[in-house]
Design a protein around this motif. Structure first.
Motif, PDB file in Angstrom:
ATOM      1  N   PHE A  99       0.822  -1.211   0.000  1.00 14.35           N
ATOM      2  CA  PHE A  99       0.000   0.000   0.000  1.00 14.35           C
ATOM      3  C   PHE A  99       0.858   1.264   0.000  1.00 14.35           C
ATOM      4  CE2 PHE A  99      -2.635  -3.212   2.221  1.00 14.35           C
ATOM      5  CZ  PHE A  99      -3.636  -3.320   1.273  1.00 14.35           C
ATOM      6  N   SER A 100       2.171   1.108   0.101  1.00 13.51           N
ATOM      7  CA  SER A 100       3.092   2.241   0.110  1.00 13.51           C
ATOM      8  C   SER A 100       3.170   2.862  -1.280  1.00 13.51           C
ATOM      9  CB  SER A 100       4.479   1.764   0.551  1.00 13.51           C
ATOM     10  OG  SER A 100       5.486   2.687   0.180  1.00 13.51           O
ATOM     11  N   GLY A 101       3.101   4.190  -1.334  1.00 12.45           N
ATOM     12  CA  GLY A 101       3.223   4.867  -2.610  1.00 12.45           C
ATOM     13  C   GLY A 101       4.557   4.601  -3.283  1.00 12.45           C
ATOM     14  N   LYS A 102       5.635   4.576  -2.511  1.00 10.98           N
ATOM     15  CA  LYS A 102       6.957   4.291  -3.078  1.00 10.98           C
ATOM     16  C   LYS A 102       6.988   2.910  -3.710  1.00 10.98           C
ATOM     17  CE  LYS A 102       9.922   7.218  -0.143  1.00 10.98           C
ATOM     18  NZ  LYS A 102      10.703   7.885  -1.199  1.00 10.98           N
ATOM     19  N   VAL A 103       6.421   1.932  -3.013  1.00 17.98           N
ATOM     20  CA  VAL A 103       6.409   0.568  -3.535  1.00 17.98           C
ATOM     21  C   VAL A 103       5.555   0.493  -4.800  1.00 17.98           C
ATOM     22  CG1 VAL A 103       5.609  -1.784  -3.069  1.00 17.98           C
ATOM     23  CG2 VAL A 103       6.891  -0.534  -1.320  1.00 17.98           C
ATOM     24  N   GLN A 104       4.396   1.112  -4.792  1.00 21.58           N
ATOM     25  CA  GLN A 104       3.512   1.032  -5.953  1.00 21.58           C
ATOM     26  C   GLN A 104       4.137   1.671  -7.185  1.00 21.58           C
ATOM     27  OE1 GLN A 104      -0.294   2.570  -4.664  1.00 21.58           O
ATOM     28  NE2 GLN A 104      -0.739   0.749  -3.441  1.00 21.58           N
ATOM     29  N   LEU A 105       4.826   2.793  -7.019  1.00 18.02           N
ATOM     30  CA  LEU A 105       5.496   3.430  -8.162  1.00 18.02           C
ATOM     31  C   LEU A 105       6.573   2.517  -8.727  1.00 18.02           C
ATOM     32  CD1 LEU A 105       5.808   7.106  -6.870  1.00 18.02           C
ATOM     33  CD2 LEU A 105       4.509   6.341  -8.875  1.00 18.02           C
ATOM     34  N   ARG A 106       7.332   1.865  -7.857  1.00 20.00           N
ATOM     35  CA  ARG A 106       8.382   0.967  -8.324  1.00 20.00           C
ATOM     36  C   ARG A 106       7.802  -0.265  -9.013  1.00 20.00           C
ATOM     37  NH1 ARG A 106      12.965   3.306  -9.532  1.00 20.00           N
ATOM     38  NH2 ARG A 106      14.330   3.797  -7.781  1.00 20.00           N
ATOM     39  N   LEU A 107       6.673  -0.775  -8.494  1.00 21.68           N
ATOM     40  CA  LEU A 107       6.051  -1.928  -9.135  1.00 21.68           C
ATOM     41  C   LEU A 107       5.658  -1.602 -10.571  1.00 21.68           C
ATOM     42  CD1 LEU A 107       3.742  -3.301  -6.289  1.00 21.68           C
ATOM     43  CD2 LEU A 107       5.819  -4.362  -7.187  1.00 21.68           C
ATOM     44  N   LEU A 108       5.189  -0.392 -10.805  1.00 20.43           N
ATOM     45  CA  LEU A 108       4.803   0.000 -12.158  1.00 20.43           C
ATOM     46  C   LEU A 108       6.011   0.101 -13.076  1.00 20.43           C
ATOM     47  CD1 LEU A 108       2.080   2.713 -11.477  1.00 20.43           C
ATOM     48  CD2 LEU A 108       1.801   0.270 -11.880  1.00 20.43           C
ATOM     49  N   ALA A 109       7.170   0.431 -12.508  1.00 19.46           N
ATOM     50  CA  ALA A 109       8.382   0.577 -13.319  1.00 19.46           C
ATOM     51  C   ALA A 109       9.126  -0.742 -13.477  1.00 19.46           C
ATOM     52  CB  ALA A 109       9.319   1.606 -12.674  1.00 19.46           C
ATOM     53  N   GLY A 110       8.755  -1.749 -12.689  1.00 15.27           N
ATOM     54  CA  GLY A 110       9.504  -3.016 -12.692  1.00 15.27           C
ATOM     55  C   GLY A 110       8.851  -4.082 -13.537  1.00 15.27           C
ATOM     56  N   THR A 111       8.556  -3.789 -14.784  1.00 11.46           N
ATOM     57  CA  THR A 111       7.842  -4.705 -15.670  1.00 11.46           C
ATOM     58  C   THR A 111       8.535  -6.062 -15.740  1.00 11.46           C
ATOM     59  OG1 THR A 111       7.167  -2.811 -16.992  1.00 11.46           O
ATOM     60  CG2 THR A 111       6.926  -4.986 -17.995  1.00 11.46           C
ATOM     61  N   GLY A 112       7.741  -7.122 -15.532  1.00 15.47           N
ATOM     62  CA  GLY A 112       8.250  -8.473 -15.748  1.00 15.47           C
ATOM     63  C   GLY A 112       9.017  -9.068 -14.601  1.00 15.47           C
ATOM     64  N   ARG A 113       9.264  -8.323 -13.537  1.00 18.00           N
ATOM     65  CA  ARG A 113      10.047  -8.875 -12.443  1.00 18.00           C
ATOM     66  C   ARG A 113       9.196  -9.762 -11.538  1.00 18.00           C
ATOM     67  NH1 ARG A 113      15.022  -6.595 -12.251  1.00 18.00           N
ATOM     68  NH2 ARG A 113      15.289  -4.458 -13.028  1.00 18.00           N
ATOM     69  N   ARG A 114       9.830 -10.742 -10.937  1.00 17.20           N
ATOM     70  CA  ARG A 114       9.157 -11.532  -9.917  1.00 17.20           C
ATOM     71  C   ARG A 114       9.046 -10.685  -8.648  1.00 17.20           C
ATOM     72  NH1 ARG A 114      11.662 -15.374  -6.158  1.00 17.20           N
ATOM     73  NH2 ARG A 114      10.007 -16.566  -5.144  1.00 17.20           N
ATOM     74  N   VAL A 115       7.914 -10.827  -7.942  1.00 13.90           N
ATOM     75  CA  VAL A 115       7.655 -10.068  -6.726  1.00 13.90           C
ATOM     76  C   VAL A 115       7.367 -11.043  -5.590  1.00 13.90           C
ATOM     77  CG1 VAL A 115       6.174  -8.363  -5.599  1.00 13.90           C
ATOM     78  CG2 VAL A 115       6.717  -8.119  -8.037  1.00 13.90           C
ATOM     79  N   VAL A 116       8.019 -10.832  -4.456  1.00 17.34           N
ATOM     80  CA  VAL A 116       7.739 -11.592  -3.240  1.00 17.34           C
ATOM     81  C   VAL A 116       7.248 -10.608  -2.189  1.00 17.34           C
ATOM     82  CG1 VAL A 116       8.672 -13.045  -1.400  1.00 17.34           C
ATOM     83  CG2 VAL A 116       9.460 -13.360  -3.748  1.00 17.34           C
ATOM     84  N   ILE A 117       6.074 -10.879  -1.631  1.00 20.43           N
ATOM     85  CA  ILE A 117       5.499 -10.022  -0.598  1.00 20.43           C
ATOM     86  C   ILE A 117       5.666 -10.706   0.747  1.00 20.43           C
ATOM     87  CG2 ILE A 117       3.362  -9.019   0.304  1.00 20.43           C
ATOM     88  CD1 ILE A 117       2.456  -8.728  -2.615  1.00 20.43           C
ATOM     89  N   VAL A 118       6.255  -9.989   1.706  1.00 23.64           N
ATOM     90  CA  VAL A 118       6.426 -10.502   3.061  1.00 23.64           C
ATOM     91  C   VAL A 118       5.500  -9.734   3.998  1.00 23.64           C
ATOM     92  CG1 VAL A 118       8.806 -11.253   2.666  1.00 23.64           C
ATOM     93  CG2 VAL A 118       8.380  -8.942   3.518  1.00 23.64           C
ATOM     94  N   ASP A 119       5.392 -10.198   5.230  1.00 25.43           N
ATOM     95  CA  ASP A 119       4.389  -9.662   6.154  1.00 25.43           C
ATOM     96  C   ASP A 119       4.598  -8.188   6.487  1.00 25.43           C
ATOM     97  OD1 ASP A 119       2.612 -11.736   6.518  1.00 25.43           O
ATOM     98  OD2 ASP A 119       3.808 -12.682   8.074  1.00 25.43           O
ATOM     99  N   ASP A 120       3.473  -7.495   6.553  1.00 23.33           N
ATOM    100  CA  ASP A 120       3.426  -6.116   7.047  1.00 23.33           C
ATOM    101  C   ASP A 120       2.220  -5.977   7.965  1.00 23.33           C
ATOM    102  OD1 ASP A 120       4.244  -3.386   7.262  1.00 23.33           O
ATOM    103  OD2 ASP A 120       2.618  -2.848   5.904  1.00 23.33           O
ATOM    104  N   GLY A 121       2.098  -6.886   8.900  1.00 18.44           N
ATOM    105  CA  GLY A 121       0.971  -6.854   9.815  1.00 18.44           C
ATOM    106  C   GLY A 121      -0.310  -7.317   9.149  1.00 18.44           C
ATOM    107  N   LEU A 122      -1.435  -6.982   9.782  1.00 20.77           N
ATOM    108  CA  LEU A 122      -2.723  -7.413   9.258  1.00 20.77           C
ATOM    109  C   LEU A 122      -3.034  -6.770   7.912  1.00 20.77           C
ATOM    110  CD1 LEU A 122      -4.952  -7.516  12.458  1.00 20.77           C
ATOM    111  CD2 LEU A 122      -3.766  -9.373  11.302  1.00 20.77           C
ATOM    112  N   ALA A 123      -2.275  -5.752   7.516  1.00 23.50           N
ATOM    113  CA  ALA A 123      -2.448  -5.185   6.178  1.00 23.50           C
ATOM    114  C   ALA A 123      -2.198  -6.232   5.105  1.00 23.50           C
ATOM    115  CB  ALA A 123      -1.508  -3.997   5.979  1.00 23.50           C
ATOM    116  N   THR A 124      -1.395  -7.247   5.426  1.00 26.38           N
ATOM    117  CA  THR A 124      -1.141  -8.324   4.468  1.00 26.38           C
ATOM    118  C   THR A 124      -2.435  -9.051   4.119  1.00 26.38           C
ATOM    119  OG1 THR A 124       1.088  -8.595   5.375  1.00 26.38           O
ATOM    120  CG2 THR A 124       0.227 -10.400   4.035  1.00 26.38           C
ATOM    121  N   ILE A 125      -3.279  -9.286   5.123  1.00 30.77           N
ATOM    122  CA  ILE A 125      -4.542  -9.962   4.876  1.00 30.77           C
ATOM    123  C   ILE A 125      -5.446  -9.096   4.010  1.00 30.77           C
ATOM    124  CG2 ILE A 125      -6.615 -10.932   5.945  1.00 30.77           C
ATOM    125  CD1 ILE A 125      -4.119 -12.634   6.303  1.00 30.77           C
TER     126      ILE A 125
END
Length: 356
Positions: A99-125
């Protein structure tokens, strides 16, 4: 959460074989710890560089503790940076707060990369619910940060684009979620139906570290909360509850990293309450508690992770239901329900896991 499902071990070998190095961008102590666990589990490739976000003192303390414990081979926690770095060509993104703006901007620029999401509290759910639902809602926090219609529209647009990018990564087999939370079985099925890989763990790397030489001597340990500072519960009833606990037995109080210093001064003023240095996450600090002690907390992710670590040691981790009169007008019913969803342990979970 200790078990493993068919294919998990092969999946670990595949990730190590097929992936290059990984860069983990972490914005909380739990994210940092879980990035280490994901590397230890063999999910991130040949090497992992963990980069903390700058100007967050709790991350500096966690980095010191994890280095002291001895990081897994081929992993390193780098110095803090203000911007999220890119992995090398063919490398993997590791993030916690989608949900971080920095992360979301990078995800848009990282076309084709594998993504692993790790825990960030109940926000993960909440993230799993948004990604696996039939609609295509923007990836926004349950309690939006910021104000103004223009900012709200821009954040919604960014969140929707990031959600589409993650759904696409899932369909292409390039999205993994690595969590210590008990994901309800129906939600786990829905996540896997998107094509995402969902793996649970029980902190095997941390459990293998030696116990801390010193632990709090009090029988009752209370985990601090950010709910007061976030304006979701009233301060006075919380302090009265804490005082009532301390009347019966001395209390060791471990602050939440986002507690207001003024509120902590009030906690220190309570007779029978000893406030300890918050520093590293509770999962590290309290993992060596022994039988006869107990942990008490308002709803938080640490309740779930500490149960994983402490139940085998015979140490109960108890969650206190928040009375209705504690909540403020800012705490919407949906948010209250979300915060308390893991208050009392058992939710059906798939017996999937990553073990040491």
């Amino acid at each position: 959460m200790n078990g493993s499902s068919p294919g998990v071990e092969e999946g670990r070998r595949r990730h190590v074989r097929e992936q290059g190095s990984a860069v983990a961008w972490v914005e909380s102590p739990l994210q940092m710890l879980c990035a280490v666990e994901a590397h230890h589990a063999g999910l991130l490739g040949s090497g992992t560089r963990i980069v903390p976000r700058a100007k967050l003192p709790a991350l500096a303390a966690t980095r010191r503790e994890l280095n002291r414990l001895g990081l897994p081979a081929h992993s390193v926690i780098d110095s803090a940076q203000s911007e999220m770095p890119r992995p090398s060509r063919g490398g993997t993104w590791v993030v916690g707060d989608a949900f971080s703006g920095k992360v979301q901007l990078r995800l848009l620029a990282g076309t084709g990369r594998r993504v692993v999401i790790v825990d960030d509290g109940l926000a993960t759910i909440r993230l799993l619910e948004l990604l696996s639902g039939h609609a295509l809602p923007p990836l926004l926090r349950a309690r939006p940060v910021g104000s103004g219609p223009v900012r709200g529209l821009l954040r919604a647009a960014l969140g929707r684009a990031a959600g589409l990018r993650l759904r696409l990564a899932a369909r292409r087999g390039r999205l993994s979620v690595f969590t210590a939370l008990p994901v309800p079985a129906e939600l786990a099925d829905a996540v896997r139906a998107t094509g995402a890989e969902l793996l649970t763990h029980d902190f095997p790397w941390l459990r293998a570290r030696p116990d801390e030489p010193t632990q709090p001597g009090e029988r009752t340990i209370v985990l601090g909360t950010s709910l007061v500072r976030n304006g979701l519960i009233h301060r006075d009833p919380y302090l009265c509850w804490l005082a009532g606990l301390a009347e019966r037995n001395p209390v060791a109080y471990f602050p939440h990293r986002r507690e207001d210093p003024a509120d902590l001064d009030l906690v220190r003023g309570q007779p029978g309450v000893h406030v300890y240095d918050g520093g590293a996450p509770a999962e590290i600090t309290l993992r060596g508690l022994s039988q006869g002690q107990r942990v008490v907390s308002l709803p938080s992710t640490a309740v779930t992770s500490l149960r994983v670590l402490l139940s085998p040691r015979g140490v109960p981790v108890e969650t206190v239901d928040v009375p209705d009169e504690w909540w403020t007008a800012d705490a919407a019913p949906s948010l209250r329900s979300h915060l308390q969803m893991f208050a009392h342990h058992d939710h059906g979970t798939h017996d999937i896991g990553v073990t040491s």
